[in-house]
Design a protein around this motif. Structure first.
Motif, PDB file in Angstrom:
ATOM      1  N   ALA A 155     -11.047   6.016  -5.190  1.00 18.61           N
ATOM      2  CA  ALA A 155      -9.669   5.603  -5.551  1.00 18.61           C
ATOM      3  C   ALA A 155      -9.219   6.636  -6.125  1.00 18.61           C
ATOM      4  O   ALA A 155      -7.796   7.024  -6.288  1.00 18.61           O
ATOM      5  N   ILE A 182     -13.058   1.026   2.066  1.00 25.34           N
ATOM      6  CA  ILE A 182     -11.909  -0.352   1.947  1.00 25.34           C
ATOM      7  C   ILE A 182     -11.800  -0.369   0.408  1.00 25.34           C
ATOM      8  O   ILE A 182     -10.496  -0.492  -0.166  1.00 25.34           O
ATOM      9  N   ARG A 183     -12.778  -0.251  -0.441  1.00 25.33           N
ATOM     10  CA  ARG A 183     -12.554  -0.450  -1.922  1.00 25.33           C
ATOM     11  C   ARG A 183     -11.637   0.792  -2.605  1.00 25.33           C
ATOM     12  O   ARG A 183     -11.065   0.507  -3.366  1.00 25.33           O
ATOM     13  N   ASN A 212      -4.482   1.180  -4.586  1.00 32.15           N
ATOM     14  CA  ASN A 212      -3.464   0.200  -4.505  1.00 32.15           C
ATOM     15  C   ASN A 212      -3.115  -0.621  -5.888  1.00 32.15           C
ATOM     16  O   ASN A 212      -1.983  -0.791  -6.458  1.00 32.15           O
ATOM     17  N   ASN A 213      -4.196  -1.159  -6.239  1.00 34.11           N
ATOM     18  CA  ASN A 213      -4.267  -1.853  -7.799  1.00 34.11           C
ATOM     19  C   ASN A 213      -3.630  -0.651  -8.798  1.00 34.11           C
ATOM     20  O   ASN A 213      -3.086  -1.312  -9.800  1.00 34.11           O
ATOM     21  N   GLU A 237      -8.302  -0.300  -1.852  1.00 38.18           N
ATOM     22  CA  GLU A 237      -7.718  -1.487  -2.909  1.00 38.18           C
ATOM     23  C   GLU A 237      -7.821  -1.036  -4.217  1.00 38.18           C
ATOM     24  O   GLU A 237      -6.687  -1.309  -4.833  1.00 38.18           O
ATOM     25  N   GLU A 238      -8.612  -0.153  -4.851  1.00 31.87           N
ATOM     26  CA  GLU A 238      -8.536   0.234  -6.316  1.00 31.87           C
ATOM     27  C   GLU A 238      -7.408   1.126  -6.444  1.00 31.87           C
ATOM     28  O   GLU A 238      -6.655   1.194  -7.285  1.00 31.87           O
ATOM     29  N   GLN A 279      -6.300  -1.300   5.137  1.00 34.09           N
ATOM     30  CA  GLN A 279      -7.060  -2.614   4.984  1.00 34.09           C
ATOM     31  C   GLN A 279      -7.306  -2.889   3.479  1.00 34.09           C
ATOM     32  O   GLN A 279      -6.846  -4.011   3.055  1.00 34.09           O
ATOM     33  N   GLY A 280      -7.650  -2.017   2.746  1.00 35.75           N
ATOM     34  CA  GLY A 280      -7.916  -2.116   1.333  1.00 35.75           C
ATOM     35  C   GLY A 280      -6.704  -2.434   0.578  1.00 35.75           C
ATOM     36  O   GLY A 280      -6.545  -3.022  -0.513  1.00 35.75           O
ATOM     37  N   MET A 281      -5.963  -1.645   0.960  1.00 33.83           N
ATOM     38  CA  MET A 281      -4.340  -1.835   0.403  1.00 33.83           C
ATOM     39  C   MET A 281      -3.531  -3.034   0.680  1.00 33.83           C
ATOM     40  O   MET A 281      -2.383  -3.451   0.328  1.00 33.83           O
ATOM     41  N   GLY A 282      -4.260  -3.775   1.786  1.00 31.15           N
ATOM     42  CA  GLY A 282      -3.432  -4.938   2.064  1.00 31.15           C
ATOM     43  C   GLY A 282      -2.436  -4.918   3.066  1.00 31.15           C
ATOM     44  O   GLY A 282      -1.411  -5.482   2.924  1.00 31.15           O
ATOM     45  N   HIS A 340      -0.460   4.522   1.638  1.00 29.88           N
ATOM     46  CA  HIS A 340       0.019   3.598   0.838  1.00 29.88           C
ATOM     47  C   HIS A 340       1.846   3.516   0.863  1.00 29.88           C
ATOM     48  O   HIS A 340       2.311   2.550   0.763  1.00 29.88           O
TER      49      HIS A 340
END
Length: 322
Positions: free
Chosen positions: A176, A309-310, A316-317, A313-314, A249-252, A190
């Protein structure tokens, strides 16, 4: 005999900082850091040696006392485009500085020298067969040329001293917080901007940060790693479109991919002087990692799809929480 003390260079970098954190969790050895700046924060439980710029004349003796293994990650990855002597700058930082350190390490009785090289030593892309350790080196950039020259010198040194050498050539390392082109891709995914890679059917080998750190750590003591070159990856290849979908997908969110003709992508890249970016995004670069798996029994601890995917996700967080 197991290594009790490791000297790490490049500990503040993207991969180096993750490797340092990993090594500090292990109780089998202590870690020392060689730094080029006195302003680097000292990690708890680590010795730090401020040696100034790393070059052909650097005195490494203060940092090498009691060291059983050197992991050398420091070097120069970029040169300003206006620099006329780019290759010379790369050679000084990546070849001469490395061989100076390795020569002094061998004289001090260091058992193993691990050098983090680059898949660029093999080339920028593959066509029919994946790169392997037996592939003929074909560096096409100054950075990769300097890395190959360091490799050649290290293998020669291993033949004339009692110190063994391990050379690792990773491809793109992702997470990330990865820098460079992967970070740019994370930002684009993103943003939700439609990306013109719907027709790109390439295959690229990459390695998750956690997996590379695990492999380097394994090479510290594994007897079969001595005087070997390893190409490493997650063992699973992705197309650019698959990568974008997993990150999204990780970012939803849903990946925005447009089926843009490859010929127009190539033409646009040439007109903009971005042929290198086109090669990275649309070309293939595959790696055969069977040597690392068979000789060392290494299996990546993190599955490639989950790692990608992680990363999304990270990232995006981080953006949402900033």
């Amino acid at each position: 005999m197991p290594v009790n003390k490791v000297l790490l260079t490049g500990a503040t970098g993207f991969v180096g900082s993750a490797l340092l954190a990993h090594l500090q969790k292990q109780v089998s050895h202590t870690v020392a850091i060689a730094s080029r700046s006195e302003h680097v924060r000292i990690e708890r439980g680590c010795q730090m040696f401020n040696l100034g710029e790393f070059g052909a004349q650097t005195n490494w003796q203060p940092a090498l006392g009691g060291v059983g293994c050197v992991i050398h990650m420091a070097g120069r990855a970029h040169v300003l485009t206006q620099e006329a002597n780019a290759l010379e700058l790369f050679r000084e930082a990546n070849a001469r500085a490395t061989l100076n350190l390795a020569t002094q390490a061998a004289a001090q009785g260091v058992k193993r020298f691990i050098f983090i090289s680059s898949i660029g030593v093999n080339g920028a892309y593959t066509v029919d067969l994946p790169f392997s350790e037996s592939s003929e080196p074909a560096p096409n950039a100054d950075y990769a040329i300097s890395k190959q020259e360091a490799e050649v010198g290290l293998l020669q040194l291993a033949q004339t001293t009692e110190m063994d050498v391990v050379i690792i050539r990773p491809p793109l390392v992702y997470a990330a917080h990865a820098p460079g082109n992967f970070r740019r891709l994370l930002k684009l995914v993103h943003s939700g901007i439609p990306l013109p890679f719907g027709r790109v059917n390439n295959s690229r080998s990459m390695i998750a940060l956690e997996n590379l750190v695990d492999f380097i750590s394994l090479c510290i003591n594994h007897p079969a790693a001595a005087n070997q070159i390893f190409l490493t990856s997650d063992g699973v290849d992705f197309s650019t479109g698959q990568m974008i979908r997993l990150l999204a997908q990780g970012m939803g969110r849903k990946a925005a991919l447009v089926p843009f003709p490859m010929s127009l992508l190539n033409m646009s890249a040439k007109l903009l002087g971005k042929q290198g970016v086109y090669t990275q995004l649309c070309g293939s670069l595959q790696i055969d990692t069977s040597k690392a798996r068979q000789l060392l029994g290494w299996t990546p601890p993190m599955a490639a799809e989950a790692a990608m995917i992680r990363a999304g996700e990270e990232f995006n967080n981080r953006i949402v929480g900033s």
